[in-house]
Write a protein that holds these residues in place. Sequence first.
Motif, PDB file in Angstrom:
ATOM      1  N   SER A   1      10.332   0.926   4.030  1.00  0.00           N
ATOM      2  CA  SER A   1       9.902   1.082   5.429  1.00  0.00           C
ATOM      3  C   SER A   1       8.469   1.572   5.438  1.00  0.00           C
ATOM      4  O   SER A   1       8.145   2.568   4.781  1.00  0.00           O
ATOM      5  CB  SER A   1      10.762   2.117   6.148  1.00  0.00           C
ATOM      6  OG  SER A   1      11.991   1.575   6.496  1.00  0.00           O
ATOM      7  N   THR A   2       7.639   0.868   6.186  1.00  0.00           N
ATOM      8  CA  THR A   2       6.252   1.299   6.331  1.00  0.00           C
ATOM      9  C   THR A   2       5.908   1.637   7.762  1.00  0.00           C
ATOM     10  O   THR A   2       4.806   2.081   8.041  1.00  0.00           O
ATOM     11  CB  THR A   2       5.265   0.206   5.834  1.00  0.00           C
ATOM     12  OG1 THR A   2       5.467  -0.968   6.600  1.00  0.00           O
ATOM     13  CG2 THR A   2       5.449  -0.060   4.365  1.00  0.00           C
ATOM     14  N   LYS A   3       6.840   1.420   8.672  1.00  0.00           N
ATOM     15  CA  LYS A   3       6.587   1.728  10.073  1.00  0.00           C
ATOM     16  C   LYS A   3       7.892   2.038  10.771  1.00  0.00           C
ATOM     17  O   LYS A   3       8.964   1.643  10.319  1.00  0.00           O
ATOM     18  CB  LYS A   3       5.883   0.563  10.753  1.00  0.00           C
ATOM     19  CG  LYS A   3       6.650  -0.752  10.704  1.00  0.00           C
ATOM     20  CD  LYS A   3       5.834  -1.898  11.261  1.00  0.00           C
ATOM     21  CE  LYS A   3       6.576  -3.206  11.057  1.00  0.00           C
ATOM     22  NZ  LYS A   3       5.806  -4.355  11.420  1.00  0.00           N
TER      23      LYS A   3
ATOM     24  N   ASP B   1       0.855  -1.185   0.000  1.00  0.00           N
ATOM     25  CA  ASP B   1       0.000   0.000   0.000  1.00  0.00           C
ATOM     26  C   ASP B   1       0.897   1.243   0.000  1.00  0.00           C
ATOM     27  O   ASP B   1       1.583   1.527   0.985  1.00  0.00           O
ATOM     28  CB  ASP B   1      -0.905  -0.022   1.232  1.00  0.00           C
ATOM     29  CG  ASP B   1      -1.868   1.145   1.289  1.00  0.00           C
ATOM     30  OD1 ASP B   1      -1.743   2.088   0.475  1.00  0.00           O
ATOM     31  OD2 ASP B   1      -2.760   1.117   2.165  1.00  0.00           O
ATOM     32  N   GLN B   2       0.898   1.969  -1.106  1.00  0.00           N
ATOM     33  CA  GLN B   2       1.770   3.128  -1.276  1.00  0.00           C
ATOM     34  C   GLN B   2       1.555   4.197  -0.201  1.00  0.00           C
ATOM     35  O   GLN B   2       2.486   4.908   0.156  1.00  0.00           O
ATOM     36  CB  GLN B   2       1.571   3.740  -2.662  1.00  0.00           C
ATOM     37  CG  GLN B   2       1.869   2.805  -3.813  1.00  0.00           C
ATOM     38  CD  GLN B   2       3.338   2.480  -3.926  1.00  0.00           C
ATOM     39  OE1 GLN B   2       4.175   3.360  -3.936  1.00  0.00           O
ATOM     40  NE2 GLN B   2       3.660   1.205  -4.002  1.00  0.00           N
ATOM     41  N   SER B   3       0.353   4.299   0.321  1.00  0.00           N
ATOM     42  CA  SER B   3       0.071   5.324   1.330  1.00  0.00           C
ATOM     43  C   SER B   3       0.715   5.000   2.676  1.00  0.00           C
ATOM     44  O   SER B   3       0.801   5.859   3.541  1.00  0.00           O
ATOM     45  CB  SER B   3      -1.436   5.501   1.504  1.00  0.00           C
ATOM     46  OG  SER B   3      -2.008   4.342   2.078  1.00  0.00           O
ATOM     47  N   LYS B   4       1.182   3.763   2.863  1.00  0.00           N
ATOM     48  CA  LYS B   4       1.798   3.353   4.124  1.00  0.00           C
ATOM     49  C   LYS B   4       3.322   3.499   4.119  1.00  0.00           C
ATOM     50  O   LYS B   4       3.964   3.370   5.141  1.00  0.00           O
ATOM     51  CB  LYS B   4       1.452   1.888   4.436  1.00  0.00           C
ATOM     52  CG  LYS B   4      -0.024   1.593   4.474  1.00  0.00           C
ATOM     53  CD  LYS B   4      -0.657   2.077   5.732  1.00  0.00           C
ATOM     54  CE  LYS B   4      -2.073   1.564   5.832  1.00  0.00           C
ATOM     55  NZ  LYS B   4      -3.049   2.571   6.059  1.00  0.00           N
ATOM     56  N   ILE B   5       3.904   3.776   2.970  1.00  0.00           N
ATOM     57  CA  ILE B   5       5.362   3.845   2.848  1.00  0.00           C
ATOM     58  C   ILE B   5       5.889   5.147   3.451  1.00  0.00           C
ATOM     59  O   ILE B   5       5.397   6.225   3.137  1.00  0.00           O
ATOM     60  CB  ILE B   5       5.788   3.730   1.372  1.00  0.00           C
ATOM     61  CG1 ILE B   5       5.455   2.340   0.844  1.00  0.00           C
ATOM     62  CG2 ILE B   5       7.290   4.030   1.212  1.00  0.00           C
ATOM     63  CD1 ILE B   5       5.751   2.152  -0.629  1.00  0.00           C
ATOM     64  N   ILE B   6       6.912   5.015   4.316  1.00  0.00           N
ATOM     65  CA  ILE B   6       7.563   6.206   4.854  1.00  0.00           C
ATOM     66  C   ILE B   6       8.972   6.374   4.291  1.00  0.00           C
ATOM     67  O   ILE B   6       9.561   7.428   4.445  1.00  0.00           O
ATOM     68  CB  ILE B   6       7.606   6.215   6.399  1.00  0.00           C
ATOM     69  CG1 ILE B   6       8.283   4.973   6.958  1.00  0.00           C
ATOM     70  CG2 ILE B   6       6.232   6.383   6.967  1.00  0.00           C
ATOM     71  CD1 ILE B   6       8.484   4.990   8.449  1.00  0.00           C
ATOM     72  N   GLY B   7       9.483   5.362   3.624  1.00  0.00           N
ATOM     73  CA  GLY B   7      10.801   5.483   3.020  1.00  0.00           C
ATOM     74  C   GLY B   7      11.127   4.299   2.134  1.00  0.00           C
ATOM     75  O   GLY B   7      10.698   3.187   2.396  1.00  0.00           O
TER      76      GLY B   7
END
Length: 171
Positions: free
Chosen positions: A165-167, A134-140
Motif C-alpha cells: 500500500s502506498t496510499k 519508491d520505498q519512501s512512499k510505502i505505508i504498508g
Amino acid sequence: MNRITKNITLLLIFVCISCNQKKSDKTYLANYINSVKVDNSLTENPLLIIDGYAVEYETMNDGWFLLLEEDISKVKYLKKENAEKIYGGKGKNGVVLLTTKLQEREIANTKSDKKTLYVLDGEIISVDEYRKIDQSKIIGVGTITEQSAIKEFTSDNYDELIYVSTKMTTE
C-alpha cells in the motif's frame, strides 16, 4: 469481493497490526541510531540505507514509518572512514545499513520455486515493477498465503501474495 472491499480489508489489517505493536518496538531503529551516535561521538545522524535505498532519518518519526524490530533481519554500522569511501560525502557520519526480512524473503524467492503474486494498491504488478517501488512512499506491506484471499485477485495458482500500500484508499 470487489476492489474497494479488498482494499479496505487490507488497510484494516495493516492498521490493526500497527496498532497492536508495543511502543518500544517502534523506537528500536531510533534507539540503535542514537547508540551509534553516542558510541562514535557523532553530532549528526549517519546515512540510513534500508534495503539499498537511502531514507531520511527524520521520517522515522513521521508516524508512517512503522519498521519494527521483528521486521529487521540485519543492521550494521559502517564507520565514517569506510562509509566515505563508498558513499562519498553522504557517508561523513557513517552509514547504517539495514536489511528487512521482506527484502531477504524477496531474495530467497528469486532462488526458490515459490510462485509470488505482487499487488500494488489493489493492482497486480510484475516483480520488476515491485522492485522499482519508491520505498519512501510505502505505508504498508503484507504477505498473504491464504489461497482464498489470493483467489480474490487471480484464478491462477500462487503460493503467496505480497500486497503493498502506498496510499490511503479514497474510493
